[in-house]
Design a protein around this motif. Sequence first.
Motif, PDB file in Angstrom:
ATOM      1  N   GLN A 137      82.629  17.092 -24.707  1.00 32.42           N
ATOM      2  CA  GLN A 137      82.628  15.665 -24.384  1.00 32.42           C
ATOM      3  C   GLN A 137      82.667  14.817 -25.645  1.00 32.42           C
ATOM      4  OE1 GLN A 137      79.024  15.573 -22.054  1.00 32.42           O
ATOM      5  NE2 GLN A 137      80.135  15.801 -20.112  1.00 32.42           N
ATOM      6  N   GLU A 138      81.941  15.232 -26.669  1.00 30.34           N
ATOM      7  CA  GLU A 138      81.930  14.481 -27.923  1.00 30.34           C
ATOM      8  C   GLU A 138      83.290  14.532 -28.603  1.00 30.34           C
ATOM      9  OE1 GLU A 138      80.750  12.144 -31.221  1.00 30.34           O
ATOM     10  OE2 GLU A 138      80.190  12.229 -29.113  1.00 30.34           O
ATOM     11  N   VAL A 178      79.529   5.522 -22.350  1.00 27.05           N
ATOM     12  CA  VAL A 178      79.782   6.834 -22.957  1.00 27.05           C
ATOM     13  C   VAL A 178      79.340   6.838 -24.419  1.00 27.05           C
ATOM     14  CG1 VAL A 178      81.575   8.494 -23.621  1.00 27.05           C
ATOM     15  CG2 VAL A 178      81.577   7.500 -21.318  1.00 27.05           C
ATOM     16  N   ARG A 193      85.439  12.120 -26.728  1.00 29.68           N
ATOM     17  CA  ARG A 193      85.049  10.736 -27.012  1.00 29.68           C
ATOM     18  C   ARG A 193      85.579  10.288 -28.363  1.00 29.68           C
ATOM     19  NH1 ARG A 193      81.540   7.548 -29.799  1.00 29.68           N
ATOM     20  NH2 ARG A 193      80.866   9.340 -31.012  1.00 29.68           N
ATOM     21  N   HIS A 196      77.084  13.088 -16.040  1.00 30.68           N
ATOM     22  CA  HIS A 196      75.734  12.696 -16.452  1.00 30.68           C
ATOM     23  C   HIS A 196      75.012  11.883 -15.378  1.00 30.68           C
ATOM     24  CE1 HIS A 196      75.765  14.204 -20.616  1.00 30.68           C
ATOM     25  NE2 HIS A 196      77.078  14.047 -20.498  1.00 30.68           N
ATOM     26  N   ILE A 248      82.966  12.068 -17.749  1.00 29.78           N
ATOM     27  CA  ILE A 248      81.718  12.192 -18.520  1.00 29.78           C
ATOM     28  C   ILE A 248      80.586  11.459 -17.808  1.00 29.78           C
ATOM     29  CG2 ILE A 248      80.551  11.475 -20.658  1.00 29.78           C
ATOM     30  CD1 ILE A 248      83.234  12.070 -22.110  1.00 29.78           C
ATOM     31  N   LEU A 250      75.847  14.162 -25.101  1.00 30.17           N
ATOM     32  CA  LEU A 250      77.159  14.712 -24.773  1.00 30.17           C
ATOM     33  C   LEU A 250      77.260  16.172 -25.185  1.00 30.17           C
ATOM     34  CD1 LEU A 250      79.549  11.804 -25.856  1.00 30.17           C
ATOM     35  CD2 LEU A 250      78.549  12.255 -23.598  1.00 30.17           C
TER      36      LEU A 250
END
Length: 147
Positions: A48-49, A35, A52, A107, A103, A44
């Motif tokens: 998602q960022e 990730v 994270r 992807h 995530i 991302l």
Amino acid sequence: MDDRPYETAPDGPFVRFQGTVRNARGAFPGIFVLVNGLAREGKLTAEQERFRRRTNDWYDAAYPNPAHVDPSVYDRELHPTAVAWFRGSARHLIGRVDGYLRILTAHGIGWERLTSADPGRVIYADAVQVVVVPPRAAAGRATPSSG
């Protein structure tokens, strides 16, 4: 992000979440590495960022980084295939991996959950994790659970 949990409950003394493709050193990278790699590559989404960054910060505060305790643990010359495993008792840590798994799935990156009573030669241990050099034959493989 979807909040439905993956099946991440431990069912062994040690639990590991990793990708299904070996890296250049012959190891299967862990989900945090995967990730973080997506983030470095700018892949991302904003949501998602945010997840994270927030969750990486939580993990950084929740348990020791083995490389900060002993820099030789992940030395590529000494231990090129070293990998970390959660202790099955570290449910508070294992319970937060779901977002990372979502995530990776979003992807198209394959992952698996492994369990093992003996994941390899222990080169670092603390209350919630071990870092091991896997046996040559297994090279990071134990009992796959999902992906």
